[in-house]
Design a protein around this motif. Structure first.
Motif, PDB file in Angstrom:
ATOM      1  N   TYR A  19       6.068 -14.403  -5.558  1.00  0.00           N
ATOM      2  CA  TYR A  19       7.519 -14.392  -5.322  1.00  0.00           C
ATOM      3  C   TYR A  19       7.993 -15.712  -4.715  1.00  0.00           C
ATOM      4  N   TRP A  57       6.482  -5.785  -3.069  1.00  0.00           N
ATOM      5  CA  TRP A  57       5.445  -6.754  -3.397  1.00  0.00           C
ATOM      6  C   TRP A  57       4.779  -7.347  -2.169  1.00  0.00           C
ATOM      7  N   LEU A  91       1.120 -10.842  -5.291  1.00  0.00           N
ATOM      8  CA  LEU A  91       2.533 -10.695  -5.669  1.00  0.00           C
ATOM      9  C   LEU A  91       3.446 -11.345  -4.636  1.00  0.00           C
ATOM     10  N   TYR A  98      10.293  -7.877  -3.709  1.00  0.00           N
ATOM     11  CA  TYR A  98       9.426  -8.216  -2.583  1.00  0.00           C
ATOM     12  C   TYR A  98       9.609  -7.250  -1.417  1.00  0.00           C
TER      13      TYR A  98
END
Length: 391
Positions: free
Chosen positions: A237, A227, A233, A218
């Motif tokens: 996460y 991300w 995304l 991330y």
């Protein structure tokens, strides 16, 4: 006019005579040294020596103050040291900086969430044994350390963005140096994974490894990572981490590896997974609204930056209202009358409060938006208590 002849100086006091002729000493000061012969005073070393030092010090200071007008040079004794002021609040400032670095609202969510999920497998009061509390601590401590790693690594890679969006954070404000931040992150990660291996609980270790991998992906600005730049995304996460892993893995840790029972996921756990998945998406959307300015400047294409604050705000508010409506339906189907009443009325009251507060918010005020974001976290804390009523 002729000056009066100088009085000759005896050889034994030639240095004092020289000082007198140069104007540094008054004649009345020439006998000072003779009064303080250290060896003669110290016949009793524990009493008179102290008085000798005190008297000598007083006389030298008296001499210096009188001759200071004629002597333009100020000579300090080698025993005089300038006092170095120390900030009495230095330690408290460092502790506060560390406290802010850990993002306490996220740690609070981790502690409340794991504690709540750990209580779900309990069937009788006898299950509240010392072994249970030790097992819960074995889950809590490494999870909190991993939480410090994930929020810390995010601050390290977002330090320039945070100077715009969150200048009060310790790395952005300079209260914690980059080297110290990296050290905290590294030690937290090492201790978390080390505990996960040492405790020999596969669900616990699995949860820690997944949190590590997703938290790194991330935040870290490497190819195919970072991300947070991509809305789908970024939401994935938080959803996987808080919505799925934290519920299933820590429940399995307590039920199978602490209580020693077969792993069976209950209705409360499944309700918690579903509800926390929605909460995770809401948190992923809401956290970007106060950060639109900095995200746009550094190329972070969050949904709030693309669609605008107002659309994203009402999107996640309506998602939460829908989730509360579904919780009321599930609560109404409960076999327990107490659970039915409390679940329905509590979720109805929370939905009304959420709606009223959402209508009064000023989306152009960063303080108001940030306060509402923390309010969302508090709603999630509250839900961890209510999911125990879903039976």
């Amino acid at each position: 006019m002729l000056s009066a002849p100088s009085t000759p100086c005896p050889s034994s006091s030639s240095s004092k005579c020289f000082l007198r002729h140069q104007g540094f000493l008054e004649p009345s000061q020439l006998s000072v040294k003779k009064r303080h012969n250290f060896l003669k005073i110290c016949s009793n070393p524990f009493r008179r020596c102290t008085r000798g030092f005190s008297s000598s010090s007083f006389t030298v200071q008296h001499l210096s103050s009188k001759s200071h007008e004629r002597n333009p040079f100020h000579v300090k004794s080698e025993y005089e040291y300038p006092s170095r002021p120390e900030d009495p609040n230095h330690l408290s400032k460092q502790l506060r900086a560390f406290y802010l670095f850990t993002r306490p609202y996220a740690i609070m969510g981790t502690v409340i969430g794991i504690t709540s999920v750990s209580l779900l497998p309990l069937e009788t009061i006898s299950d509240l044994s010392p072994a249970f509390f030790v097992g819960m601590l074995k889950a809590l401590v490494p999870a909190v350390l991993m939480n410090i790693y994930t929020v810390g690594i995010n601050q390290i890679y977002d330090v320039e963005i945070d100077k715009i969006n969150k200048p009060e954070l310790p790395l952005a404000s300079g209260d914690i140096s980059m080297e110290t931040g990296k050290l905290i992150v590294f030690i937290s990660l090492l201790m978390s994974l080390g505990m996960g291996i040492m405790f020999k609980s596969p669900p616990l270790l699995c949860a820690l490894i997944i949190n590590f991998l997703l938290g790194t992906a991330y935040s870290v600005d490497f190819p195919l990572l970072r991300w947070k730049k991509y809305p789908f995304l970024a939401a994935s996460y938080i959803l996987i981490n808080r919505g799925i892993v934290n519920q299933l893995a820590f429940f399995a840790h307590i039920q199978k590896h602490v209580l020693g029972r077969p792993l069976v996921y209950t209705k409360s756990v499944l309700f918690g997974v579903a509800f926390m998945c929605i909460f995770s998406i809401v948190i992923a959307l809401s956290k970007d609204i106060p950060d639109v300015e900095g995200d746009q400047e550094y190329g972070i294409q969050s949904l709030a930056a693309k669609l605008g604050k107002k659309k994203v705000f009402w999107l996640y508010v309506n998602m939460l209202l829908t989730a509360y409506g579904a919780a009321m339906v599930i609560g109404a189907l409960s076999s327990s009358m107490l659970s039915k009443i409390v679940t329905v009325f509590s979720h109805c009251a929370i939905a009304l409060i959420l709606r009223a507060r959402a209508q009064s918010i000023d989306l152009n005020s960063k303080v108001a938006v940030s306060s509402f974001y923390l309010f969302i976290w508090k709603l999630m804390y509250n839900e961890y208590f209510l999911l125990h009523l879903v039976r």
